[in-house]
Design a protein around this motif. Structure first.
Motif, mmCIF file in Angstrom:
data_model
loop_
_atom_site.group_PDB
_atom_site.id
_atom_site.type_symbol
_atom_site.label_atom_id
_atom_site.label_comp_id
_atom_site.label_asym_id
_atom_site.label_seq_id
_atom_site.Cartn_x
_atom_site.Cartn_y
_atom_site.Cartn_z
ATOM 1 N N ILE A 65 85.900 84.703 8.314
ATOM 2 C CA ILE A 65 84.650 85.101 8.060
ATOM 3 C C ILE A 65 84.039 85.829 9.255
ATOM 4 O O ILE A 65 84.158 85.452 10.138
ATOM 5 C CB ILE A 65 83.585 83.890 7.761
ATOM 6 C CG1 ILE A 65 83.995 83.018 6.692
ATOM 7 C CG2 ILE A 65 82.034 84.258 7.462
ATOM 8 C CD1 ILE A 65 83.163 81.650 6.518
ATOM 9 N N GLU A 66 83.241 87.015 8.844
ATOM 10 C CA GLU A 66 82.684 87.840 9.763
ATOM 11 C C GLU A 66 81.040 87.897 9.643
ATOM 12 O O GLU A 66 80.515 88.214 8.462
ATOM 13 C CB GLU A 66 82.979 89.364 9.436
ATOM 14 C CG GLU A 66 82.438 90.168 10.660
ATOM 15 C CD GLU A 66 82.841 91.634 10.262
ATOM 16 O OE1 GLU A 66 82.333 92.514 11.111
ATOM 17 O OE2 GLU A 66 83.880 92.116 9.596
ATOM 18 N N VAL A 67 80.630 87.215 10.590
ATOM 19 C CA VAL A 67 79.119 86.700 10.895
ATOM 20 C C VAL A 67 78.398 87.734 11.668
ATOM 21 O O VAL A 67 78.798 88.002 12.733
ATOM 22 C CB VAL A 67 78.840 85.392 11.019
ATOM 23 C CG1 VAL A 67 77.395 84.972 11.042
ATOM 24 C CG2 VAL A 67 79.719 84.239 10.093
ATOM 25 N N PRO A 68 77.404 88.778 11.134
ATOM 26 C CA PRO A 68 76.625 89.604 11.893
ATOM 27 C C PRO A 68 76.018 88.895 12.968
ATOM 28 O O PRO A 68 75.193 87.890 12.512
ATOM 29 C CB PRO A 68 75.927 90.292 10.888
ATOM 30 C CG PRO A 68 76.463 90.315 9.684
ATOM 31 C CD PRO A 68 77.206 88.801 9.662
ATOM 32 N N ARG A 69 75.863 89.134 14.216
ATOM 33 C CA ARG A 69 74.867 88.678 15.274
ATOM 34 C C ARG A 69 73.408 88.835 15.074
ATOM 35 O O ARG A 69 73.232 90.084 14.956
ATOM 36 C CB ARG A 69 75.474 88.933 16.674
ATOM 37 C CG ARG A 69 76.813 88.482 17.046
ATOM 38 C CD ARG A 69 77.213 89.025 18.313
ATOM 39 N NE ARG A 69 78.433 88.883 18.889
ATOM 40 C CZ ARG A 69 78.892 87.661 19.516
ATOM 41 N NH1 ARG A 69 77.697 86.953 20.034
ATOM 42 N NH2 ARG A 69 80.067 87.563 19.913
ATOM 43 N N ILE B 43 72.445 82.572 8.231
ATOM 44 C CA ILE B 43 73.746 83.725 8.011
ATOM 45 C C ILE B 43 73.435 84.586 7.209
ATOM 46 O O ILE B 43 73.111 84.294 6.019
ATOM 47 C CB ILE B 43 75.121 82.718 7.809
ATOM 48 C CG1 ILE B 43 75.341 81.783 8.771
ATOM 49 C CG2 ILE B 43 76.282 83.735 7.789
ATOM 50 C CD1 ILE B 43 76.444 80.863 8.732
ATOM 51 N N LEU B 44 73.224 85.804 7.734
ATOM 52 C CA LEU B 44 72.981 86.820 6.938
ATOM 53 C C LEU B 44 74.049 87.974 6.627
ATOM 54 O O LEU B 44 74.574 88.424 7.668
ATOM 55 C CB LEU B 44 71.689 87.527 7.562
ATOM 56 C CG LEU B 44 70.659 86.820 7.849
ATOM 57 C CD1 LEU B 44 69.307 87.516 8.737
ATOM 58 C CD2 LEU B 44 69.951 86.003 6.848
ATOM 59 N N SER C 254 84.175 88.949 -0.128
ATOM 60 C CA SER C 254 82.792 88.980 -0.678
ATOM 61 C C SER C 254 81.959 88.693 0.155
ATOM 62 O O SER C 254 82.041 88.007 1.293
ATOM 63 C CB SER C 254 83.252 87.607 -1.716
ATOM 64 O OG SER C 254 83.913 87.551 -2.591
ATOM 65 N N PHE C 255 80.619 89.092 -0.082
ATOM 66 C CA PHE C 255 79.478 89.181 0.982
ATOM 67 C C PHE C 255 78.433 87.989 0.440
ATOM 68 O O PHE C 255 78.078 87.790 -0.845
ATOM 69 C CB PHE C 255 78.766 90.524 1.090
ATOM 70 C CG PHE C 255 79.489 91.341 1.715
ATOM 71 C CD1 PHE C 255 79.539 91.790 3.054
ATOM 72 C CD2 PHE C 255 80.545 92.584 0.859
ATOM 73 C CE1 PHE C 255 80.630 92.816 3.480
ATOM 74 C CE2 PHE C 255 81.371 93.320 1.141
ATOM 75 C CZ PHE C 255 81.313 93.627 2.757
ATOM 76 N N PHE C 256 78.030 87.492 1.506
ATOM 77 C CA PHE C 256 76.828 86.479 1.105
ATOM 78 C C PHE C 256 75.944 86.267 2.390
ATOM 79 O O PHE C 256 76.104 86.559 3.349
ATOM 80 C CB PHE C 256 77.741 84.850 0.867
ATOM 81 C CG PHE C 256 78.196 84.429 2.238
ATOM 82 C CD1 PHE C 256 77.800 83.471 3.087
ATOM 83 C CD2 PHE C 256 79.550 84.885 2.587
ATOM 84 C CE1 PHE C 256 78.320 83.088 4.075
ATOM 85 C CE2 PHE C 256 80.226 84.422 3.796
ATOM 86 C CZ PHE C 256 79.476 83.343 4.673
ATOM 87 N N THR C 257 74.873 85.371 1.812
ATOM 88 C CA THR C 257 73.918 85.196 2.770
ATOM 89 C C THR C 257 73.653 83.500 2.474
ATOM 90 O O THR C 257 73.304 83.193 1.468
ATOM 91 C CB THR C 257 72.483 85.774 2.687
ATOM 92 O OG1 THR C 257 72.737 87.143 2.913
ATOM 93 C CG2 THR C 257 71.307 85.361 3.599
#
Length: 402
Positions: free
Chosen positions: A156-160, A94-95, A125-128
């Motif tokens: 949570i918004e997860v980029p594809r 998850i990036l 907050s942003f995370f990887t």
């Protein structure tokens, strides 16, 4: 906290899927020869589409979030840190995901993005996080006001990573996490506790308590006497009700009764927050002096059909539980009349040596306070400016101010 996908179609992805389907249909129906490079591109896109579909189906079920430091308690205007552990139990990374957190406005996040009219505070907050691993998000905040700030929701918004757009994950279970904000201690310099309130502890006056095990005689029954104190054998002999006279034993205890109504209205008094801060200070002094005390409010507890209260205790642990009770007082909740609370205390609780009450009185409240006085209880009134004896108001013929 568990999450499920909220479907939000991507226009770019829809366009490419439509284009691929059109080319495949034309190739099947009209036997159109496609350029090898185009065939390779279509195959590559189909592979990415398959991986993107697999990513969409597996990520939400393998993502977990939880608050690491659950027991957060702090005073008004203090700063704190909320630590959230995000675990990725799947095999896909998850990036640069965005974690959106919403809580009640008793606190305020350092990077607040909420609208002021929503009675909420919100931050991102942003995370990887890599497969089979976890990360800790640290969210700073400030305690704005007394109360219990609940974690309302998380998204949570997860980029594809294999397609266009993002996955939008919404929390599928209700959060039970909360942050307690204790009231600030409002100091009252004019009030001398040692001289006025705990006199019995030091010179053993005005701190006498009836010991029901030591009956020394009887007297004629008065209207305000409790029926539990009636001496039935003596009453049968004399033909009139007789009340027991008990031995006086030294005892010191406080009972704090908080009126959350403004006279006959359901609305709380305008100065209720200052009064609660004053009570936080007074009970801290009582805890330091090892004076046992209890706290009662006329806030209804629907689950137990009683009042929100804290039973008698003493010391530091009892003071901590008192602060929690004060933090949980919701002045906009359903309340019962204050004289009803006093009657409940009078009938069902042991009499204290000192009763401290808040708010304006009326004839029904005065009647109950006089009943307490008839049983030897010293009564004081608390407002935002301090503490004064109830008798001072009675002698002047005025009502207790709000």
């Amino acid at each position: 906290m568990h999450y499920k996908t909220e479907y939000r179609p991507s226009k770019s992805m829809s366009f490419f899927i439509g284009a691929v389907l059109i080319l495949l249909i034309m190739n099947i129906l009209y036997s159109i020869d496609l350029n090898p490079l185009l065939v390779f591109a279509l195959g590559l896109f189909t592979s990415f589409f398959t991986l993107d579909y697999f990513y969409e189906k597996t990520v939400p079920g393998k993502l977990r979030a939880s608050i690491s430091n659950k027991d957060i308690r702090l005073f008004k205007d203090q700063e704190g840190m909320l630590e959230i552990e995000v675990r990725n139990e799947g095999w896909m990374p998850i990036l640069n995901a965005a974690f959106r957190l919403t809580a009640g406005d008793d606190i305020q996040f350092e990077k607040d993005i909420s609208l002021k009219t929503r009675y909420q505070t919100e931050t991102i907050s942003f995370f990887t996080v890599m497969p089979k691993s976890s990360t800790i998000l640290k969210v700073p905040f400030r305690a704005r006001k007394r109360g219990v700030s609940k974690i309302i929701r998380t998204d949570i918004e997860v980029p594809r990573i294999f397609g266009f757009g993002s996955l939008f994950l919404v929390q599928s279970n209700r959060s039970s996490d909360e942050l307690l904000v204790y009231p600030e201690q409002l100091h009252t310099p004019p009030f001398d506790m040692r001289n006025k309130m705990i006199q019995g502890l030091f010179i053993q006056k005005k701190a006498l308590f009836n010991d029901p095990m030591l009956t020394v005689g009887t007297r004629d029954y008065h209207q305000r006497d409790s029926m539990r104190d009636v001496h039935w054998k003596s009453s049968a002999k004399t033909g009139e009700l007789q009340t027991r006279i008990y031995e006086k034993t030294t005892h010191l205890s406080w009972m704090v009764a908080i009126n959350l109504r403004s006279e006959k209205n359901y609305a709380p008094p305008a100065n209720i927050e200052e009064i609660i801060e004053n009570i936080a200070y007074l009970t801290s002094r009582a805890a330091e002096a090892q004076i046992p005390y209890s706290v009662f409010t006329n806030l209804s507890s629907f689950d137990s059909h009683t009042f929100l209260s804290r039973d008698e205790g003493s010391g530091g642990l009892h003071y901590r539980s008192t602060l929690e009770t004060l933090a949980r007082i919701n002045t906009l909740s359903f309340t019962l009349s204050f004289d009803r609370l006093l009657k409940h205390i009078y009938l069902h609780k042991a009499m204290p040596s000192h009763l401290l009450f808040t708010g304006r009185t009326d004839p029904a409240i005065d009647e109950m306070l006089l009943s307490f006085q008839a049983r030897g209880v010293e009564i004081f009134q608390i407002d935002e400016s301090g503490v004064l004896p109830y008798d001072a108001y009675k002698r002047s013929g005025s009502r207790v101010p709000s």
